[in-house]
Structure formats: C-alpha cells, structure tokens
Design a protein around this motif. Structure first.
Motif, mmCIF file in Angstrom:
data_model
loop_
_atom_site.group_PDB
_atom_site.id
_atom_site.type_symbol
_atom_site.label_atom_id
_atom_site.label_comp_id
_atom_site.label_asym_id
_atom_site.label_seq_id
_atom_site.Cartn_x
_atom_site.Cartn_y
_atom_site.Cartn_z
ATOM 1 N N LEU A 582 -13.473 18.740 62.014
ATOM 2 C CA LEU A 582 -13.936 18.544 63.390
ATOM 3 C C LEU A 582 -12.891 19.011 64.389
ATOM 4 N N ALA A 583 -13.400 19.573 65.480
ATOM 5 C CA ALA A 583 -12.556 19.895 66.641
ATOM 6 C C ALA A 583 -13.121 19.133 67.841
ATOM 7 N N TYR A 584 -12.245 18.795 68.781
ATOM 8 C CA TYR A 584 -12.658 18.003 69.946
ATOM 9 C C TYR A 584 -12.369 18.797 71.217
ATOM 10 N N GLN A 585 -13.400 18.925 72.057
ATOM 11 C CA GLN A 585 -13.200 19.605 73.346
ATOM 12 C C GLN A 585 -13.273 18.569 74.461
ATOM 13 N N VAL A 586 -12.255 18.590 75.283
ATOM 14 C CA VAL A 586 -12.123 17.576 76.324
ATOM 15 C C VAL A 586 -13.185 17.754 77.397
ATOM 16 N N GLN A 587 -13.620 16.640 77.968
ATOM 17 C CA GLN A 587 -14.527 16.611 79.119
ATOM 18 C C GLN A 587 -13.803 15.868 80.249
ATOM 19 N N ARG A 588 -13.810 16.492 81.449
ATOM 20 C CA ARG A 588 -13.050 15.914 82.565
ATOM 21 C C ARG A 588 -13.938 15.735 83.782
ATOM 22 N N SER A 589 -13.462 14.814 84.634
ATOM 23 C CA SER A 589 -14.114 14.606 85.926
ATOM 24 C C SER A 589 -13.796 15.799 86.832
ATOM 25 N N VAL A 590 -14.810 16.348 87.472
ATOM 26 C CA VAL A 590 -14.596 17.507 88.340
ATOM 27 C C VAL A 590 -13.789 17.121 89.574
ATOM 28 N N SER A 591 -14.001 15.943 90.080
ATOM 29 C CA SER A 591 -13.337 15.535 91.326
ATOM 30 C C SER A 591 -11.894 15.093 91.095
ATOM 31 N N THR A 592 -11.607 14.395 89.987
ATOM 32 C CA THR A 592 -10.263 13.844 89.776
ATOM 33 C C THR A 592 -9.476 14.550 88.677
ATOM 34 N N GLY A 593 -10.190 15.250 87.790
ATOM 35 C CA GLY A 593 -9.513 15.916 86.674
ATOM 36 C C GLY A 593 -9.181 14.997 85.524
ATOM 37 N N LYS A 594 -9.513 13.736 85.605
ATOM 38 C CA LYS A 594 -9.220 12.802 84.523
ATOM 39 C C LYS A 594 -10.150 13.041 83.328
ATOM 40 N N VAL A 595 -9.631 12.694 82.152
ATOM 41 C CA VAL A 595 -10.409 12.808 80.915
ATOM 42 C C VAL A 595 -11.506 11.743 80.910
ATOM 43 N N GLU A 599 -16.220 16.181 73.424
ATOM 44 C CA GLU A 599 -17.368 16.633 72.636
ATOM 45 C C GLU A 599 -16.879 16.974 71.229
ATOM 46 N N VAL A 600 -17.633 16.494 70.226
ATOM 47 C CA VAL A 600 -17.280 16.732 68.830
ATOM 48 C C VAL A 600 -17.915 18.060 68.383
ATOM 49 N N LEU A 601 -17.066 18.978 67.907
ATOM 50 C CA LEU A 601 -17.531 20.293 67.470
ATOM 51 C C LEU A 601 -17.248 20.473 65.986
ATOM 52 N N ILE A 651 -17.151 9.809 72.914
ATOM 53 C CA ILE A 651 -17.327 11.025 72.116
ATOM 54 C C ILE A 651 -18.790 11.436 72.182
ATOM 55 N N ALA A 652 -19.018 12.748 72.276
ATOM 56 C CA ALA A 652 -20.381 13.293 72.331
ATOM 57 C C ALA A 652 -20.657 14.049 71.037
ATOM 58 N N VAL A 653 -21.669 13.629 70.319
ATOM 59 C CA VAL A 653 -22.028 14.224 69.022
ATOM 60 C C VAL A 653 -23.415 14.854 69.137
ATOM 61 N N ASN A 654 -23.519 16.120 68.706
ATOM 62 C CA ASN A 654 -24.799 16.831 68.743
ATOM 63 C C ASN A 654 -25.706 16.360 67.602
ATOM 64 N N VAL A 655 -27.002 16.239 67.887
ATOM 65 C CA VAL A 655 -28.020 15.874 66.896
ATOM 66 C C VAL A 655 -29.043 17.003 66.832
ATOM 67 N N SER A 656 -29.287 17.539 65.625
ATOM 68 C CA SER A 656 -30.245 18.647 65.468
ATOM 69 C C SER A 656 -31.676 18.128 65.534
ATOM 70 N N GLY A 657 -32.602 19.089 65.700
ATOM 71 C CA GLY A 657 -34.013 18.725 65.743
ATOM 72 C C GLY A 657 -34.491 18.126 64.435
ATOM 73 N N ILE A 658 -33.953 18.601 63.309
ATOM 74 C CA ILE A 658 -34.367 18.073 62.005
ATOM 75 C C ILE A 658 -33.911 16.626 61.854
#
Length: 815
Positions: A582-595, A599-601, A651-658
């Motif tokens: 797994l790799a993790y991509q950070v998600q930040r607030s646009v206004s403050t820049g805080k984490v 997202e789990v990749l 953490i954000a985990v993707n779920v497939s249609g199946i």
C-alpha cells in the motif's frame, strides 16, 4: 352389420351342447397327443426325430381340423350347411403342414423362445385352417364379419399356442397336462371367437356339385377321432417307455458311478474341486487323464470323452469350438502347435484369447519321461479388469470420450503421420456456453445429461483422422488431420451442429451452444501445449464475440488475451503470497494546508515486469474474480496501519463495483473494524457512480448499512460518467471527489474552470465537502482556494508512498 353377439351368449345359444362337448373332447385328446409326441420327438435323434415330428403334426393337425368341423356341425345358423370338398381338404392340409413346421421349430430349437415360436406357428395354423374351413361352407347371401373379434381371434390362438409349447416342453407330468390344456384353449379360443365374429343372418343354404354333406363329414370326423385317441394312447405309452428307459439309464449310471468312486474317490475329489483345468499327456502326446474344467475352459464338447486323443487333436477341437474357418484351420493349427512346442519341452505358459468372454492361460510342465502336465487358468475376469482399468486410464468416466492422456497420444500419432505424409493438424478447443446456468437451474444430473448427450453426438460425427476428447468440466478438444481448408470447415460445421441441437428428455429441454477456437499446425505452433493454448485463446475470443461461434487463432488479437490471462494468474499468485503493498497519498485542507487524511492506493510489483499501474491490473482482477480477495486485503491492511498511527487521521479506501454488489461487504467492514480496532469515523469508503448504477437500489442499501456504522462514504471521480444529481439526492454522501481530469486544464480552459466552479457550488448547496484530485501546481491550488474548495490531493501536496511519522510530526510541531 348388426351389433356383435357377445361370445358367451353365442357359445350357449347358437350350438348343440352335445356336439360342443364332443369337439372339446377331440380337441383335448389331440392336444394331449401332440404335446406327448412333441416331447418324444425332442428326445429322438436323426431320422426318428423327423418321423415323430410328422406324427405329432398329424395328431394336432387332424385334431384342429376335426375340432373345427365338429364345432361347425354343432353350430345352428338356421339352415343346413354343405361343404366344398376341395377347400375342406385344403383346410386339413394347412392344419397338418403348418403345424408340422411349428413342431419342427420347437423340436430343433435350443432356447425357450424357439419353443414359444414353434407354438406360435401352430397358432397361425389354427387361424389359417379355421378361416379356410369357413370359406369351404357352401351358402348364399352375404357373410359379414366383426373386425374386432376377428382381430382378437388370431392373436389368441398364437399367444396360447406359444405358451402351450413353452409349458409342455420338458419331462414333468405337470408340464404335459398344462401344455395340453393350453393348446386346447388356443384351439377353442380361436374357433369360438372367430365364429362369434361371423354374422350368418344374411346367408341362405345352397347345394353345389363337388360338395359333401354333414353325414360323410361326420363319418370322417369319427374316424379321425379314433385315430387321435390311438395317437394319444401311443404318446402315453411312448412317454412311459421313455421314462422307464431314463430310469434304467440313471440306474446304470449310478452303478457305474459307485464303482468308479470306489477306485478313484480321492483323485476325483481333487480334480473336481480344482479351479484349474488339468490334463496329463504321455510321451506320445496322448491324453491320459483330465478333469471337467479342462474341456470347459477350452470350449470342447466333453460328452464324447477325450481320453486317448492327442494334443494336436485337442487343439483342433478347440479351434472348431470357436467356429474356425475350415479353409485355414490347418494353417492356424500349425501356428498353435509351433507356439506350444518349446513350452511342452521346457515348460512355460501362454495366453489364448478365444473371445471377450473366454481368455485362458495355459501352462505346460514336463514330467521327465517325455510326458507333461497341462494346467489351464480362466483369466477372463482379470483380463476384463485390466482392460477396464486401461480404458478408464485413457477415457473420461462420464462421457466415455478420450481423456487428456489419450488425446495427447492421438496428437503424437497424428503429428508423426502428418510429418511423414504431409498435411496439417487443426487443434480445436470447445467450451459449452452457459453450462453453469444449466447446473444451477436444473441440477448436476441435468449437467451430466448434457455432457453425455454432446459426447454421444461427437462420437457419431467422427471420421478417419478425427479425435474428440473431454479435458474436464465442459471443456472439450478435437484434432482434425486435413489438407484443404474446405475439409476443416466441414468438420467445424459438424461440431457446431452437434453443439446447437436441442437436448430433450422427459424432464429437461435445453438449447445448448458452444464456442470453438482453432489453431493449426504448423502455422500456429508445433507442439501440443502451444497449439492447445492458442486454440483456447481463439475460443475465448469466440465466447466474447456474440456474433461468432468459431474463431481462428490470430496472433495480434489473441496475444493480448494471453497477456491478460498471464496477468490474472500472477494476480492470484500475488493474493496467495502477499505480493501487494500500500501507498498513502496525503489529503489536505485547501484553506489551511493541514493534513485531513490519506487515500489508500494499491501497488503491485509484478515479478519480471516491475510496477504495474492499477489502471492495468484492476480490470483484470475484476474479470478473473480476484478483486474480492484483493479488496479484503486492502481494507484490512489499511485499517491495521491506520490503527497504529500516532495521529487519528482518516483513511480513504476505494471499493470496486464488484465488491459493492456483494451483501457480505457490510459484514466485512464491520468485522474489519472490530478486529483492527479502528474507529469507524476514521474510515472513508470511496465508490464511483458507475459502481452504484448497475444495481442502484442494492448498492444504496449496502452503503446505508455501512454509513450507519459511522463510516464515511465519498462519491469518487465525480464529473465523469453519469454524474447524476439523482444519485446525490438518493444518498447523503459525506464527500464529493472532483475527478483529476478537470484539474489539468483548470488554469487555462474557462470551460473546465466553469465545471469545477459548478461542482463546488453544488457541494456548497448540499453542504457536502468537495475534494479535488490531481492538484500539481500552485496555480491550480489558487483556483481551488478562490472557488472555495474544501480539500485537495495531488503531487503538489504530497506523492503517494509510505508515511514517515518522524518527519511529519516534526513538521507539524514547527508549524
């Protein structure tokens, strides 16, 4: 013609009782004489058998004829009957000759059905004689018939006649009387049913030249009755004589047996109870001693005795016992004697296969003075078992078609033949369409019926140079040697027809079909595995193309499928061996820049190929069914990682249609949270609208159950696909993720910027935060900040990878 008179009423009201009693007595006497003489003829031999067959024919023929005309004399049609002399005589000849034929069949026959057939022929004689006798009546008017009673009369005589001979053949008194009674019943049943079928109401008497009146006919019948009585008494005397002769013969045999038993009790006991056949030959090759198993195993008639005959004579009788051709029997005899010569002199064994029902092993053991002992073992069952085992080893147990091993042998044989004589070999892969649905809908018994029916059709269509095998399940493979494409196409057309014909029985009606792939030697491969693999690829392409049932291997098209199959295999290997990370991509607030979260990749480093993009392997995983196992691993691993973090980020985990189509996704999420200890509020599942739209009601039901646990739900890739406002209205999503495709041109393209602005406005109006994906420049981030976007992720804010908590915590404290 008026309504038919019931047979019972006809019998009692239309006949003189005294004459009827006389007819029945004549019938019974003749039947008794016939059965008695028949039994005597059966026990006779040579010309005496023919003599007694003729006497029995006279007895029953005269009896049938006399019974008929006495019964006709008893009949009261309302006028006097005269008889045509020629037809009357002909009817008597018919009775005697046809009965003689039936008796000959029964006497010479060896089976029960021969006896039944002989009696049936006598039944035919009864019917033939009767209707010829009716034709002999001289009268005017119109004689009418009840067709139903006529149709009943003929089979009644035939059936009862067959039963009479079946019962009467033998030696018991019960059989003698039973056969006589049944034959009497056959004659009477036929006569009175046929008479009831005749309507004389429209007839009147006539006289003609060459006719005989009832008086002279009565005289003839009286004479015949006396003759029949004599024959009956004679048959009784003969039967008694046979019985006494049989008893004397039995007494003689018993005395001989007692005498022999006193001399050779022990030897006889040993020989009789041996499972083997045993024989002793002297130095001259003459048979001196043998047990009963010896001739039985060789198929020799032992009733004439074998002691004193030579070994070559034993071999000749054995050959005659298997119906050898007399023209080459001497040649075959010489070959057999040559094969046994060395074994007789030095000892050894040899196997002879007379038929599928008789296979023996013959062993010769020299004694020392030139004589030898021969033993014979019946190895028929062992031979059958070996053949059955060999067949099962090379054939499919359900369909009887060749299995993979036999198919491989057939290919090697065809390959050597083609290399020597030229030509090509077509390797054909066959897979039934919708076979799983047949099993699921109708049960495995129906599936087995389909497979056996298809296999039977395949066997029926095969010609020289063609082989069809079952490789497993509903997969078949075929070989075709050919020199022209027309021959190959004709073979494929036969296969397709066999696959598409409807299968019907009492409980099942299914329309089958199949997909056919073809690879050709040497164009598409030179070895079995390559050809079969290429044929499989072509077959899968045929299965995918709804308008084609037959596809030939094409390298450019089918190699892509091969790569996908290889990738599917490697994906399953990675699932089993833990080949993902797994790799993790950070998600930040646009206004403050805080984490705000990560997202789990999913990442996969495929052996021999390096890192593979999820865009390439996820569709293959969904196609081969590995996506459920992969998704479960991703969810559990991500939750375990997040539960161990020092900071409670989401953490954000993707779920497939199946995955979303599986109801057990609810339990999977619940159990994962329970096992890992992750707070439900820290888990966010990302689903695409495409995954929802397949079964919207089902998908939204599952998402509501998961959301009720406290898990957040985000709609991913919004702005692409359907982007239905109804979906947003139907389910209260916790986040909208703006697809990355809009960010690449948001700085320069006013249309992209307008779409981004519209989606952000939609999110504000629904009070749903919006996260923009693919942010890679400061200008893109400025546009999002200006338009009021909530969160963002992209290379500008942080590349996917492992999380370094020391650096992250240090940066957070500095800020």
């Amino acid at each position: 013609m008026g309504p038919p008179v019931p047979i019972i009423d006809f019998f009692f009201k239309a006949h003189e009782p005294g004459l009827i009693l006389l007819a029945a007595t004549i019938c019974l006497i003749s039947s008794y004489a016939c059965i008695g003489l028949l039994r005597h003829a059966q026990r006779s031999i040579d010309h005496m058998r023919m003599v007694w067959t003729g006497v029995a024919a006279l007895a029953v023929g005269f009896g049938i004829w006399a019974t008929h005309f006495v019964a006709v004399l008893a009949f009261r049609p309302g006028f006097t009957l005269d008889y045509d002399l020629g037809l009357t005589t002909l009817s008597m000849l018919i009775a005697i000759l046809v009965c003689g034929a039936g008796i000959a069949v029964a006497v010479r026959g060896t089976s029960v059905w021969d006896h039944v057939l002989g009696g049936a022929v006598v039944g035919v004689a009864i019917s033939s004689m009767h209707y010829t006798g009716i034709a002999a009546l001289i009268m005017g008017g119109n004689l009418q018939w009840n067709s139903v009673l006529v149709a009943v009369s003929i089979p009644s005589g035939i059936v009862l006649g067959g039963l009479a001979f079946r019962t009467g053949m033998g030696r018991s008194l019960r059989g003698l009387f039973g056969g006589a009674l049944l034959l009497t019943g056959a004659i009477c049943a036929m006569h009175f049913t046929a008479m009831a079928a005749a309507d004389f109401s429209l007839c009147f008497p006539l006289s003609a030249n060459g006719s005989i009146d009832g008086f002279w006919l009565s005289v003839a019948l009286a004479f015949i009755s006396v003759l029949l009585l004599a024959l009956a008494l004679g048959s009784t005397v003969l039967d008694e004589a046979d019985r006494r002769r049989t008893e004397r013969e039995r007494d003689r045999q018993l005395r001989d047996a007692r005498r022999l038993s006193e001399v050779s009790t022990r030897l006889e006991l040993a020989l009789t109870n041996m499972a083997q056949g045993l024989a002793l030959f002297d130095a001259d090759g003459t048979l001196q001693l043998y047990n009963q198993r010896f001739p039985n195993l060789l198929g020799i008639d032992s009733t004439q005795g074998l002691t004193g005959i030579t070994f070559p004579q034993v071999c000749r009788r054995t050959l005659l016992g298997v119906d050898a051709d007399f023209q080459d029997i001497d040649v075959r005899l010489a070959e057999i004697l040559d094969s046994h010569d060395s074994l007789i002199r030095h000892g050894g064994e040899i196997v002879h296969k007379f038929s599928e029902d008789r296979v023996v092993q013959i062993s010769h053991n020299p004694v020392g003075d030139g004589s030898w002992v021969t033993t014979i073992d019946d190895i028929t069952e062992r031979h059958r078992s070996q053949r059955a085992i060999a067949h099962l080893a090379r054939h499919d147990g359900l369909t009887g078609l060749p299995n993979r091993a036999r198919f491989n042998e057939a290919f090697e044989w065809s390959l050597s033949k083609v290399r020597e004589n030229g030509g090509k070999i077509a390797m054909v892969a066959i897979d039934l369409d919708h076979f799983k649905e047949v099993n699921d809908s109708h049960g495995h018994a129906a599936g087995d019926l389909v497979l056996k029916t298809i296999a039977s059709r395949f066997n029926a269509l095969l010609r020289e140079g063609e082989v069809i095998a079952r490789l497993g399940g509903d997969e078949f493979a075929a070989l075709k040697e050919f020199t022209s494409m027309d021959a190959l196409r004709e073979f494929l057309a036969r296969l397709e027809e066999a696959l598409t014909l409807r299968i019907e029985n009492d409980e099942l009606t299914v329309s089958t079909g199949g997909s056919i792939g073809v690879a050709v030697y040497p164009d598409d491969g030179v070895d079995l595995s390559k050809l079969l693999s290429n044929a499989d690829l072509a077959m899968y392409r045929a299965k995918a193309e709804y308008d084609r049932a037959i596809c030939y291997y094409e390298q450019d098209m089918d190699e892509h499928a091969r790569h996908r199959r290889d990738m599917a295999r490697d994906l399953w290997t990675a699932v089993e061996r833990g080949g993902f990370y797994l790799a993790y991509q950070v998600q930040r607030s646009v206004s403050t820049g805080k984490v705000t979260g990560y997202e789990v990749l999913l990442r996969w480093k495929r052996p021999g190929h390096g890192d593979v993009s999820p865009a390439d392997f996820i569709p293959v995983a969904e196609e081969c069914g590995a996506i459920n196992a992969i998704g479960l691993w991703v969810l559990r691993t991500a939750c375990e990682d997040a539960a161990s973090w020092p900071e409670p980020y989401k953490i954000a985990v993707n779920v497939s249609g199946i995955q979303l189509a599986q109801v057990d996704l609810i339990d999977t999420v619940r159990n994962t949270l329970l096992v890992t200890g992750l707070t439900p509020g820290r888990l966010e599942l990302e689903v695409t609208e495409t995954a929802i739209i397949g079964d919207k009601q089902r998908a939204l039901h599952i998402l509501r159950q998961i959301k009720a646990m406290g898990v957040s739900i985000a709609i991913d890739d919004f702005g692409t696909g359907y982007s239905s406002l109804d979906t947003l209205r139907s389910f209260p999503f916790d986040k909208i993720k703006l697809d990355r495709s809009f960010m690449s041109e948001v700085e320069s393209d006013e249309q992209s910027k307008a779409i981004v602005r519209a989606i952000l406005a939609l999110g504000h109006s629904l009070s749903v935060p919006v996260l923009a994906e693919g942010v890679e420049t400061h200008e893109q981030l400025d546009v999002l900040r200006k338009e009021g976007c909530t969160e963002a992720q992209g290379f500008l804010l942080g590349r996917p990878g492992a999380i370094n908590w020391e650096d992250l915590l240090e940066a957070s404290s500095s800020a």
